[in-house]
Design a protein around this motif. Structure first.
Motif, PDB file in Angstrom:
ATOM      1  N   ASN A 203       0.834  -1.200   0.000  1.00  0.00           N
ATOM      2  CA  ASN A 203       0.000   0.000   0.000  1.00  0.00           C
ATOM      3  C   ASN A 203       0.872   1.254   0.000  1.00  0.00           C
ATOM      4  O   ASN A 203       2.007   1.216   0.460  1.00  0.00           O
ATOM      5  CB  ASN A 203      -0.899  -0.029   1.250  1.00  0.00           C
ATOM      6  N   HIS A 204       0.325   2.358  -0.507  1.00  0.00           N
ATOM      7  CA  HIS A 204       1.085   3.613  -0.513  1.00  0.00           C
ATOM      8  C   HIS A 204       1.316   4.130   0.901  1.00  0.00           C
ATOM      9  O   HIS A 204       2.326   4.737   1.181  1.00  0.00           O
ATOM     10  CB  HIS A 204       0.334   4.689  -1.281  1.00  0.00           C
ATOM     11  N   LEU A 205       0.305   3.897   1.743  1.00  0.00           N
ATOM     12  CA  LEU A 205       0.360   4.363   3.120  1.00  0.00           C
ATOM     13  C   LEU A 205       0.697   5.850   3.218  1.00  0.00           C
ATOM     14  O   LEU A 205       1.511   6.265   4.049  1.00  0.00           O
ATOM     15  CB  LEU A 205       1.381   3.541   3.929  1.00  0.00           C
ATOM     16  N   GLY A 258       0.402  13.420   0.887  1.00  0.00           N
ATOM     17  CA  GLY A 258       1.062  12.250   0.326  1.00  0.00           C
ATOM     18  C   GLY A 258       0.142  11.564  -0.665  1.00  0.00           C
ATOM     19  O   GLY A 258      -1.071  11.448  -0.444  1.00  0.00           O
ATOM     20  N   PHE A 260       1.682   9.254  -3.891  1.00  0.00           N
ATOM     21  CA  PHE A 260       2.451   8.096  -4.362  1.00  0.00           C
ATOM     22  C   PHE A 260       1.643   7.227  -5.324  1.00  0.00           C
ATOM     23  O   PHE A 260       1.927   6.047  -5.490  1.00  0.00           O
ATOM     24  CB  PHE A 260       2.952   7.248  -3.175  1.00  0.00           C
ATOM     25  N   LYS A 372       1.321   2.497  -7.981  1.00  0.00           N
ATOM     26  CA  LYS A 372       2.113   3.024  -6.868  1.00  0.00           C
ATOM     27  C   LYS A 372       3.493   3.355  -7.421  1.00  0.00           C
ATOM     28  O   LYS A 372       4.022   2.583  -8.228  1.00  0.00           O
ATOM     29  CB  LYS A 372       2.209   2.014  -5.734  1.00  0.00           C
ATOM     30  N   ILE A 495       1.802  17.312  -4.798  1.00  0.00           N
ATOM     31  CA  ILE A 495       1.587  16.284  -3.780  1.00  0.00           C
ATOM     32  C   ILE A 495       2.756  16.240  -2.801  1.00  0.00           C
ATOM     33  O   ILE A 495       2.959  15.258  -2.101  1.00  0.00           O
ATOM     34  CB  ILE A 495       1.350  14.897  -4.413  1.00  0.00           C
TER      35      ILE A 495
END
Ligand code: FES
Ligand code: FES
Lengths: 817, 180
Positions: A203-205, A258, A260, A372, A495
């Protein structure tokens, strides 16, 4: 105009100033234009928006991985005091999706759920607590269907289908391309090697949980503030699903906390917030919980890979055959593009004269995967760079020298017709090898310590848009105020990478003003010209070029007005230091504001637009649209490790990374991208994984998912290599994604150097190291990784005769327009 | 059940009537409009919601306002003195230690607590002290540098902070030499 179907006229206007060496803004380590807002808590993120009468909404997640929805009863929820509206899939039946070929999503599940966590209903209420209580009162009756949770299961099960479209069964997409006769290449080779690899999904988290606030005004206009990194695509999806004219929808991307790649699809919560705002007439906010972020996902695809390469004794590659199988999760998202990307950029680093790629993506009952950081290319790069490390080992070649010898040529084509412009790969390798002392360490450190090298390439923006059209990919508008202030408007979304600052820098550079005198207005579909979004590392190159064009047009007007005043011609003028002055006599000039006033008096309001359309793509086959870019960035990376053979624990004391950025518009921003990429690459390589147990996400929380903290993140030494790309704004290429790619394979190569075992599967957890060491001790193959690739019937490949890979002078655009 | 509570935040006194189970994070953001404090999990896992309570870093998502009545609460909005930012804020901005900026308020509060008790931390001490604050953008490198640069500046002559910001925006960052 050059041959090979490539037309560089579009970029000509900028070429002069790109390559100018003397700059006063570009190249400096400036503070970002929005940095002070961020460090004082004043930058607005979507969840920071609080509007009068605002209602809060929550979505009901599916408890089933795969099931038919037999009945939904919302009456009890509707009756709860404080509840303003309840919606289900029936209220939003129109399908959407980021790619035109995968319009397979609905904002709330209709008839069927396809993964645990998929939103089934949404409630707006006076506060979040009431909305949550209302969710508990919604009754959903499911009729379970067989869950399909892996690539193998998806390929075996053909009766039970997750989606009703695609390649058949649960195969979403299958592609097969062949450039030259690879069998002939393998026959010519002195050595042929095959390997299997697996890259786990993750996951990008992003630190910020997705959030959106919608407001529908009495005059029939919808405004959506969102944490999105692609407001233009959200705008399109809202228009489609809500059946509103685009002219009545305004999408504003707040500062995303964030991205990503994790905020580049149109999302359930955005559409639900909008619909609920339309029903209630009140502003409605939905902020996802961290758990919901793991379900919204769109993270890295798990990919199973097989690669076969033939080499000559003298080092040259004769052919490569690559296969990938992607676990896509329940919906399409960017997956068709991802599938192509797992095969597209193999050819852009080293010369591969014959190349065959077969790839497929399956649907599974898991949250949808998407783009991602590196989008579909870190997985094959992981496979390739370990595979090459093994080949070098087998052949007794120095891995650094071999890579340099095989590096692609500048201004050349690849077997799959990608057009390489500048390439700083050899220099990147030299720099990291030298800085890390690689030659002194490789195969020479004591047992338990090791170094590994890997390289990569990435695109500076995709040449083709996501939906077919021949309009520009990026637009910018520059307005000059009579007081001397400058405003640049652009649809791009910052971003955190610094794209707002890039706009200010290039405009300030062209107009000769200070960055602080440039106001930046971005990511608002009512105010700013379209930019396609912050994905594919496209923003610096595309918006930078568009903004330069706009600024140059305004400068032309300023120069015309100033020339008369200064008794000269416009081509004898220069703009720098807040002045416009004569080149032949720099003491004679005007303050910028004065020139603006003269120009405004003569021409009227001062503003101009610029736009950027990427160069045409030389490839002429189906599938040629994925991979081409105005330019490619290059990266080389050395990772040093310490492996504890008792515990399998891997510690990384230091990483060296050299990145060919073309030209660093601001070196500290580029370093930041490289450092963040190294960190994220190590997280994926060592711990992060999106794993499932009994059809459930096993670890949908930050703590259990695990990501590197300050303590696990090594020293990172970043070296920037500049190649001055003729297609980049002032020579720049991308930096946001490419530097992640070589990190995981360099780590695995270092582990092999340290303890002599191959981990061909990410993440490299201690148990895998121990298992491999155990196998080694028993005299078995010292390796952990996939053992086989499932059998499938691949479609007949599209055959394309490859071009020569040699340097082609006709690909060099002329520096003078 | 609602309760009357009084909180001192950034030196200002607030009297509020809020549900007892509402967290300090929620009260700061929703009731006091102090949205500078962020959240990434609301479960005590990310550090984004860090504020100072009597100078100690505290996770506001795990804190109930009743627990901190009568104590000194400082959020990112309270770091600056009037319009003059704290040196940590300036070095974070100068060195690009805030990319998306979402972890930054929490990071700054933890860093402030560190420098208040250890004015000259080593890089290891910075890492140790900030290990509870996650950042997904920066790889932490520039954050460590920014904390150390702020420490050096705080010990020397601070100069004119507003001019420093202006210079950093237009001419670029000049890193002062490291001295341990
Ligand atoms: S919000 Fe993550 S620790 Fe408080
Ligand atoms: S700057 Fe984005 S999370 Fe730290």
């Amino acid at each position: 105009m050059s041959t090979n179907g490539y037309d560089d006229r579009k970029n000509r206007t900028n070429l002069g100033s790109h390559l100018k060496k003397e700059t006063s803004v570009v190249g400096r380590p400036l503070m970002k234009v929005d940095a002070m807002a961020k460090v004082t808590g004043q930058a607005t993120y979507a969840d920071d928006i609080h509007l009068p009468r605002m209602a809060y909404a929550r979505m009901l997640p599916s408890t089933q991985p795969h099931a038919r929805i037999v009945r939904i009863d919302t009456s009890k929820a509707e009756a709860l005091p404080g509840v303003l509206a309840v919606i289900t899939g029936q209220d939003l039946p129109i399908k959407y999706g980021i790619l035109p070929v995968s319009q397979d999503e609905t904002a709330l599940a209709v008839d069927k759920v396809r993964f645990v966590g998929e939103p089934v209903a949404a409630v707006a209420a006076v506060d979040e607590e009431t909305a949550e209580r209302a969710l508990e009162l919604i009754e959903v009756e499911y009729e379970p269907l067989k869950p399909i949770m892996s690539i193998e299961e998806a390929l075996e099960e053909t009766e039970v289908r997750i989606q009703e479209y695609g390649h058949g069964g649960n195969i979403h997409k299958m592609v097969s391309l062949q450039f030259g006769d690879v069998e002939e290449g393998f026959a010519e080779a002195d050595y042929v090697r095959e390997d299997l690899f697996f890259y786990q999904g993750n996951n990008h988290l992003a630190m910020e949980e997705h959030s959106a606030v919608a407001y529908y005004s009495p005059d029939g206009k919808l405004t959506l503030w969102s944490s999105t990194q692609t407001p233009h695509y959200v705008h399109r999806a809202l228009a489609k699903v809500l059946e509103l004219p685009p002219s009545r929808i305004r999408v504003i991307a707040c500062h995303p906390g964030g991205g990503f790649g994790g905020k580049s699809d149109p999302f359930h919560h955005e559409i639900c917030a909008a619909k609920l705002a339309m029903i209630t007439g009140r502003p409605v906010k939905i902020t996802l919980t961290r758990e919901e972020v793991f379900y919204a996902h769109r993270g890295r695809h798990p990919v199973l890979m097989w690669v076969k390469t033939g080499v000559k004794k003298t080092g040259e590659i004769t052919a490569m055959h690559f296969r990938s199988m992607l676990d896509g999760g329940a919906y399409g998202s960017y997956g068709v593009a991802t599938t192509y990307y797992t095969g597209a950029l193999q050819t852009v680093t080293y010369k591969i004269p014959r190349y065959k790629f077969e790839g497929l993506r399956v649907f599974t009952n898991k949250p949808p995967c998407g783009p991602k950081r590196g989008h579909g290319t870190p997985q094959p790069r992981f496979a390739l760079e370990i595979h090459f490390d093994k080949i070098c080992e087998d052949m007794g070649w120095d891995p650094a020298e071999w890579r340099k010898q095989q590096a692609c040529e500048p201004f050349s084509l690849t077997a799959n017709y990608l057009r390489i412009t500048t390439i700083g790969l050899k220099e990147c390798i030299d720099k990291v090898v030298e800085a890390s002392g690689f030659k002194e360490k490789f195969r020479k450190l004591p047992y338990g310590r090791g170094v590994g090298l890997a390289c990569s390439a990435y695109l500076s923006g995709a040449n083709l848009p996501i939906y077919w059209n021949d309009m520009p990919h990026s637009g910018a508008m520059v307005k000059v105020d009579r007081g001397g202030g400058v405003t640049v408007y652009c649809g791009s979304t910052d971003i955190g990478q610094g794209s707002n600052s890039v706009l200010a820098y290039v405009v300030a550079e062209v107009l000769g003003v200070r960055p602080q005198d440039v106001a930046v207005v971005t990511a608002d579909t009512d105010l700013t010209p379209v930019d396609l979004g912050s994905y594919s590392s496209r923003v610096t190159v595309m918006t930078g070029n568009a903004a330069i064009e706009a600024a140059q047009k305004v400068r032309d007007q300023l120069f015309q007005a100033a020339a008369d005043e200064l008794g000269t011609t416009p081509d004898n003028l220069e703009a720098a230091g807040g002045r416009i002055f004569r080149r032949d006599d720099p003491g004679v000039g005007l303050p910028f504001a004065k020139a603006a006033q003269l120009a405004e008096a003569r021409f009227g309001t001062l503003a101009a637009v610029g736009s950027f359309t990427p160069p045409k793509t030389p490839g002429r086959y189906k599938g040629a649209g994925v991979g081409p870019s105005p330019s490619y960035s290059y990266t080389a990376c050395v990772v040093e490790v310490e492996v504890d053979p008792e515990t399998g624990w891997v510690r990384v004391p230091k990483v060296w990374i050299a990145h060919d950025i073309g030209r660093a518009l601001n070196p500290i921003l580029v370093e930041g991208q490289a450092e963040g990429s190294v960190y994220m690459g190590l997280g994926e390589a060592l711990m992060e994984e999106q794993v499932f147990r009994r059809n459930l996400h096993k670890i949908p929380s930050m703590l259990d998912y695990k990501s590197p903290t300050f303590l696990e993140t090594p020293d990172i030494e970043t070296i920037l290599v500049e190649t001055n790309d003729p297609h980049g704004p002032f020579g720049a290429k991308e930096a946001g994604q490419g530097p992640l790619l070589p990190v995981p394979p360099a780590l695995c190569n270092a582990i092999y150097d340290a303890v002599g075992v191959r981990i061909d599967e990410l993440p490299v957890t201690p148990d895998k190291i121990l298992k491999a060491l155990e196998r080694k001790a028993k005299g078995q193959e010292p390796r952990v990784g996939p053992e086989r690739m499932p059998e499938v019937e691949w479609v007949e490949p599209i055959y394309v005769e490859p071009p020569s890979l040699e340097h082609d002078p006709s690909l060099v655009p002329s520096a003078n327009p | 059940m609602k309760q009357l509570i009084s909180l001192r935040v950034n030196g200002e006194l607030y009297e509020l009537y809020v549900p007892v189970h509402k967290t300090l994070l929620e009260v700061l953001r929703e009731d006091l409009g102090l949205t500078g404090t962020k959240h990434g999990c609301e479960l005590g896992e990310c550090g984004a919601c860090t504020v100072l309570v009597d100078g100690e870093p505290v996770l506001s998502c795990l804190t109930l306002p009743v627990e901190v009545q009568g104590r000194d609460i400082v959020t990112v909005e309270g770091l600056a003195e009037n319009s003059v930012p704290h040196p940590l804020q300036v070095t974070f901005a100068e060195l690009n230690a805030a990319q998306c900026g979402y972890c930054t308020p929490g990071m700054l509060m933890s860093a402030k607590a560190l420098l208040d008790r250890n004015p000259n931390p080593t890089p290891e001490e910075v890492r140790e002290a900030l290990a509870g604050n996650l950042c997904r953008c920066t790889g932490y490198v520039k954050i460590v540098e920014a904390v150390r640069l702020a420490a050096r500046r705080l010990q020397g002559d601070l100069g004119n902070i507003v001019e420093e910001i202006e210079r950093a925006l237009n001419e670029g960052v000049v890193q002062e030499p490291e001295s341990r």
